[in-house]
Design an enzyme around this catalytic site. Sequence first.
Site, PDB file in Angstrom:
ATOM      1  N   SER A 148      41.795  34.635  34.139  1.00  0.00           N
ATOM      2  CA  SER A 148      42.847  34.220  33.238  1.00  0.00           C
ATOM      3  C   SER A 148      43.146  32.522  33.596  1.00  0.00           C
ATOM      4  O   SER A 148      44.339  32.319  33.062  1.00  0.00           O
ATOM      5  CB  SER A 148      44.374  35.109  33.380  1.00  0.00           C
ATOM      6  OG  SER A 148      44.812  35.591  34.799  1.00  0.00           O
ATOM      7  N   ASN A 172      36.533  35.156  29.151  1.00  0.00           N
ATOM      8  CA  ASN A 172      37.112  36.155  28.756  1.00  0.00           C
ATOM      9  C   ASN A 172      38.085  37.082  27.566  1.00  0.00           C
ATOM     10  O   ASN A 172      37.745  36.332  27.189  1.00  0.00           O
ATOM     11  CB  ASN A 172      38.291  35.547  30.371  1.00  0.00           C
ATOM     12  CG  ASN A 172      39.485  36.179  30.094  1.00  0.00           C
ATOM     13  OD1 ASN A 172      39.435  37.343  31.231  1.00  0.00           O
ATOM     14  ND2 ASN A 172      40.441  35.973  30.629  1.00  0.00           N
ATOM     15  N   LEU A 173      38.622  38.879  28.318  1.00  0.00           N
ATOM     16  CA  LEU A 173      39.137  38.939  26.568  1.00  0.00           C
ATOM     17  C   LEU A 173      40.682  38.348  26.528  1.00  0.00           C
ATOM     18  O   LEU A 173      40.730  38.449  25.384  1.00  0.00           O
ATOM     19  CB  LEU A 173      39.830  40.642  27.085  1.00  0.00           C
ATOM     20  CG  LEU A 173      38.227  41.342  27.651  1.00  0.00           C
ATOM     21  CD1 LEU A 173      38.165  43.022  27.451  1.00  0.00           C
ATOM     22  CD2 LEU A 173      37.685  41.778  25.454  1.00  0.00           C
ATOM     23  N   GLN A 174      41.238  37.441  27.314  1.00  0.00           N
ATOM     24  CA  GLN A 174      42.430  36.994  27.105  1.00  0.00           C
ATOM     25  C   GLN A 174      42.221  35.218  26.552  1.00  0.00           C
ATOM     26  O   GLN A 174      41.493  35.133  27.491  1.00  0.00           O
ATOM     27  CB  GLN A 174      43.359  37.436  28.484  1.00  0.00           C
ATOM     28  CG  GLN A 174      44.204  38.547  27.823  1.00  0.00           C
ATOM     29  CD  GLN A 174      44.943  39.366  29.284  1.00  0.00           C
ATOM     30  OE1 GLN A 174      44.832  39.016  30.511  1.00  0.00           O
ATOM     31  NE2 GLN A 174      45.960  39.797  28.817  1.00  0.00           N
ATOM     32  N   CYS A 222      33.469  36.942  72.553  1.00  0.00           N
ATOM     33  CA  CYS A 222      35.103  37.516  72.329  1.00  0.00           C
ATOM     34  C   CYS A 222      34.921  38.547  72.682  1.00  0.00           C
ATOM     35  O   CYS A 222      35.701  38.988  71.487  1.00  0.00           O
ATOM     36  CB  CYS A 222      35.365  37.002  71.043  1.00  0.00           C
ATOM     37  SG  CYS A 222      36.933  36.968  70.849  1.00  0.00           S
ATOM     38  N   CYS A 259      37.941  42.712  68.743  1.00  0.00           N
ATOM     39  CA  CYS A 259      36.035  41.723  67.947  1.00  0.00           C
ATOM     40  C   CYS A 259      35.814  42.376  69.227  1.00  0.00           C
ATOM     41  O   CYS A 259      35.927  42.901  70.304  1.00  0.00           O
ATOM     42  CB  CYS A 259      36.162  40.482  68.814  1.00  0.00           C
ATOM     43  SG  CYS A 259      35.349  39.507  68.224  1.00  0.00           S
ATOM     44  N   HIS A 298      41.612  34.623  47.558  1.00  0.00           N
ATOM     45  CA  HIS A 298      42.401  35.795  47.721  1.00  0.00           C
ATOM     46  C   HIS A 298      42.009  36.383  48.803  1.00  0.00           C
ATOM     47  O   HIS A 298      43.098  37.302  48.874  1.00  0.00           O
ATOM     48  CB  HIS A 298      43.049  35.955  47.065  1.00  0.00           C
ATOM     49  CG  HIS A 298      43.128  35.259  45.666  1.00  0.00           C
ATOM     50  ND1 HIS A 298      43.967  35.092  44.185  1.00  0.00           N
ATOM     51  CD2 HIS A 298      43.423  33.720  45.611  1.00  0.00           C
ATOM     52  CE1 HIS A 298      44.194  33.553  43.934  1.00  0.00           C
ATOM     53  NE2 HIS A 298      44.110  33.296  44.451  1.00  0.00           N
TER      54      HIS A 298
END
Length: 385
Positions: A217, A242-244, A177, A172, A139
């Site tokens: 999750s 995981n807590l959930q 480049c 850059c 992500h």
Amino acid sequence: MAGSLGYAERLSWRDDLGGQLGDPELGEAAPDLTTKIDHLAQQSASATRVAGWWSTLGWISTSTGIPDFRGPKGIWTLQRAGAPIPKASCQFDRATPSLTHMALVALQRAGYVQLPRVLQRGLLHVRSGYPRHQMAELHGNCFAERCETCETEYVRDFEMPSVGFKATGRKCTAAACPGGRLRDQVLDWEDALPPKELARAEVESRAATLALVLGSSLQITPSCNLPDKTIRGGKGLLAIVNLQATPKDKKAKVVIHAKTDGVLAGVMRRLSLAIPDYVRVDRLVVSHVLKNADAKGINFVLRVGSAHGWGCPMPWLARVEAPSPSSAAVAAAAAAATTALRQSPVRETAAEQAPHWTAAASSALLSQLEAAAAAAEAAGLTRCI
């Protein structure tokens, strides 16, 4: 607003955030928790290849002072309820990796974890010392920007102000480049996962014998389905901390509803692995030009800037201080600085050329300039340009 709060506010508004918000946090009775940690340690020790999976702005970072997103008091949960969103107890650029982050570094160095798939957009996984080339950031990373031409990645110590692969205004600096536009590396809701990162995660998921999920999750597709590639056909196992509850709990060999710090601490003890200490190292650039110096005073320019380039933000730097010697040292310090200026091979250079100085010449001149400047300041003779 910094860190995960700023990132949440910069995303496009979306009614459907994929899955549930505000599910209750669960827990384990002490005897059950001990038994489950035993099982997790045994699985980690016997696995020939472990593919890690964690959310660096989720449950594994709440102990650092960064709120989660989907918990009962998570950012998105409260945001959708129209309630004030939680405040981070620290600035995100100054957050320290958690015990879980550092335990994962030790597991990687010991050969247990091959390729983690990092879901969220924080820097703590990189800041902890985990090798960037051995992780897949599905992500993105709100502390990174990438060249749109050659794809060189620049990991910064300051957060990007945008999401959705927008131009940052920087260029850059790669030799092959020069001048390519840099863009932020944070996915907005409608952005596709980066193909190369996703492909690496899929290959590693298929090859793994244990998929270890920490603090996620597992509700956002397609990334939440990657652990299925490990357990498909019965060839691998799935462990979730995981807590959930998650949609994948029924498929897991071990499910532990507890905080990841406590679970990983127990696993490390059982594996006889030490958790390394986190040592933060910040870099900056100091340049200096001595205009003139005599017994009456010192005229100089001293610049402090980001190691990422002049003009880049340094949110972690509050001030720069220099101790002041007694005023009796002013004349001697000024004479020493003048001598250093005359003898230095870079006496004609401008401040911007400081990076080209030899380390020895720069260090010696800087030390003398600092002493001279501090002495002059104490005597009230300094005039800064």
